[in-house]
Design an enzyme around this catalytic site. Structure first.
Site, mmCIF file in Angstrom:
data_model
loop_
_atom_site.group_PDB
_atom_site.id
_atom_site.type_symbol
_atom_site.label_atom_id
_atom_site.label_comp_id
_atom_site.label_asym_id
_atom_site.label_seq_id
_atom_site.Cartn_x
_atom_site.Cartn_y
_atom_site.Cartn_z
ATOM 1 N N ASP A 1 0.768 3.186 4.542
ATOM 2 C CA ASP A 1 -0.343 3.880 3.887
ATOM 3 C C ASP A 1 -1.408 4.250 4.907
ATOM 4 O OD1 ASP A 1 -1.049 1.213 4.340
ATOM 5 O OD2 ASP A 1 -1.778 0.834 2.317
ATOM 6 N N ASP B 1 -4.809 1.019 10.851
ATOM 7 C CA ASP B 1 -6.192 0.731 11.240
ATOM 8 C C ASP B 1 -6.177 0.137 12.656
ATOM 9 O OD1 ASP B 1 -8.888 0.164 11.211
ATOM 10 O OD2 ASP B 1 -8.803 -1.377 9.680
ATOM 11 N N ASP C 1 -5.869 -0.315 -1.562
ATOM 12 C CA ASP C 1 -6.649 -1.224 -2.408
ATOM 13 C C ASP C 1 -7.838 -1.820 -1.701
ATOM 14 O OD1 ASP C 1 -5.021 -2.943 -0.666
ATOM 15 O OD2 ASP C 1 -5.837 -4.566 -1.888
ATOM 16 N N ARG D 1 -5.726 0.775 -6.552
ATOM 17 C CA ARG D 1 -4.515 1.458 -6.071
ATOM 18 C C ARG D 1 -4.141 2.615 -6.990
ATOM 19 N NH1 ARG D 1 -2.218 -1.857 -2.123
ATOM 20 N NH2 ARG D 1 -2.333 -4.089 -2.481
ATOM 21 N N LYS E 1 -6.374 5.865 11.002
ATOM 22 C CA LYS E 1 -7.804 5.567 11.159
ATOM 23 C C LYS E 1 -8.009 4.952 12.536
ATOM 24 C CE LYS E 1 -9.699 2.272 8.586
ATOM 25 N NZ LYS E 1 -10.137 1.557 7.366
ATOM 26 N N GLY F 1 0.761 -1.254 0.000
ATOM 27 C CA GLY F 1 0.000 0.000 0.000
ATOM 28 C C GLY F 1 0.786 1.294 0.000
ATOM 29 N N PHE G 1 -13.728 2.552 4.851
ATOM 30 C CA PHE G 1 -12.706 1.827 4.100
ATOM 31 C C PHE G 1 -12.274 2.675 2.915
ATOM 32 C CE2 PHE G 1 -10.721 -1.281 1.419
ATOM 33 C CZ PHE G 1 -9.984 -2.003 2.348
HETATM 34 P P1 IMP Z 1 -3.958 -2.819 10.522
HETATM 35 O O1 IMP Z 1 -3.011 -3.944 10.760
HETATM 36 O O2 IMP Z 1 -5.374 -3.162 10.893
HETATM 37 O O3 IMP Z 1 -3.521 -1.504 11.138
HETATM 38 O O4 IMP Z 1 -4.063 -2.619 8.986
HETATM 39 C C1 IMP Z 1 -3.074 -2.061 8.308
HETATM 40 C C2 IMP Z 1 -3.075 -2.490 6.870
HETATM 41 O O5 IMP Z 1 -4.360 -2.867 6.369
HETATM 42 C C3 IMP Z 1 -2.638 -1.290 6.089
HETATM 43 O O6 IMP Z 1 -1.270 -1.392 5.833
HETATM 44 C C4 IMP Z 1 -3.449 -1.369 4.837
HETATM 45 O O7 IMP Z 1 -2.713 -2.011 3.834
HETATM 46 C C5 IMP Z 1 -4.661 -2.191 5.180
HETATM 47 N N1 IMP Z 1 -5.840 -1.322 5.408
HETATM 48 C C6 IMP Z 1 -6.361 -0.905 6.581
HETATM 49 N N2 IMP Z 1 -7.404 -0.082 6.409
HETATM 50 C C7 IMP Z 1 -7.544 0.035 5.068
HETATM 51 C C8 IMP Z 1 -8.433 0.794 4.234
HETATM 52 O O8 IMP Z 1 -9.309 1.545 4.667
HETATM 53 N N3 IMP Z 1 -8.248 0.647 2.891
HETATM 54 C C9 IMP Z 1 -7.283 -0.140 2.345
HETATM 55 N N4 IMP Z 1 -6.415 -0.837 3.081
HETATM 56 C C10 IMP Z 1 -6.546 -0.753 4.435
HETATM 57 MG MG MG Z 2 -0.426 -1.788 4.037
#
Ligand code: IMP
Ligand code: MG
Length: 174
Positions: A99, A102, A158, A164, A130, A43, A151
């Site tokens: 990127d 979350d 993506d 992307r 986020k 990302g 999202f």
């Molecule tokens: P986390 O481990 O939940 O913090 O997620 C992180 C990864 O999930 C990021 O590096 C993104 O690649 C993907 N991700 C999280 N939220 C989104 C979103 O809203 N759109 C697209 N990819 C996301």
């Molecule tokens: Mg990522």
């Protein structure tokens, strides 16, 4: 087939402005350091490529790969390293470029991985922070944009490998 709905979140001018502002801060904060930026694939590739061209100090770049999402829009706790670090970071200043953060699980995993190489410091930079589903409290040192939920796709982000290439960032409503 139902067409997904794209709701604009960040326009090109706003992205450019925020990326430039973060690049100025990074350039000032690391002016006396040997900086290594580590982008998290897939990302972060567009964000990092824009960001690095606005950095005014010497910098090296490498990438690590992490996968957490399959074709779902919910985070998996099962993170896998899909590409290892190749550059030497022992005793260096490392800045991880993500990127979007979350739950925080991916970034926490990457930070642990990078710390295993004994760098001087590991700081973090995210295009989007986020918050709503954060599971791990994690310090983000540089953030371009904060969102509560939704999202996002575009500008490297993506959904199931798609979108992307969109130059701006949208909320995907299905
Ligand atoms: P986390 O481990 O939940 O913090 O997620 C992180 C990864 O999930 C990021 O590096 C993104 O690649 C993907 N991700 C999280 N939220 C989104 C979103 O809203 N759109 C697209 N990819 C996301
Ligand atoms: Mg990522």
């Amino acid at each position: 087939m139902l067409m997904p709905e794209f709701i604009p979140v960040l326009r090109k001018e706003e992205i450019d402005k925020k990326v430039a502002a973060v690049a100025r801060r990074i350039s000032a904060d690391y002016r006396d350091a040997e900086l290594i930026m580590v982008g998290v694939l897939n990302g972060a590739f567009i964000f990092l490529s824009d960001l690095i061209r606005k950095i005014s100090i010497p910098v090296k770049v490498d990438f690590v790969g992490a996968s957490s999402y399959g074709s779902e829009t919910v985070s998996s706790e099962n993170i896998q390293l899909t590409k290892k670090l190749e550059i030497e970071i022992k005793d260096k200043y490392v800045l991880v470029i993500e990127d979007i953060v979350d739950t925080g699980l991916t970034l926490a995993y990457i930070i642990d991985y990078l710390n295993s190489f004994n760098p001087r410091s590991v700081k973090t930079c995210a295009l989007i922070d986020k918050r709503e589903r954060r599971k791990i409290s994690i310090e983000l040192d540089y953030v371009c944009h904060r969102l509560r939920k939704g999202f996002c796709v575009g500008y490297g982000l993506d959904y199931d490998g798609q979108y992307r290439n969109l130059p701006e960032i949208y909320h995907l409503k299905s």
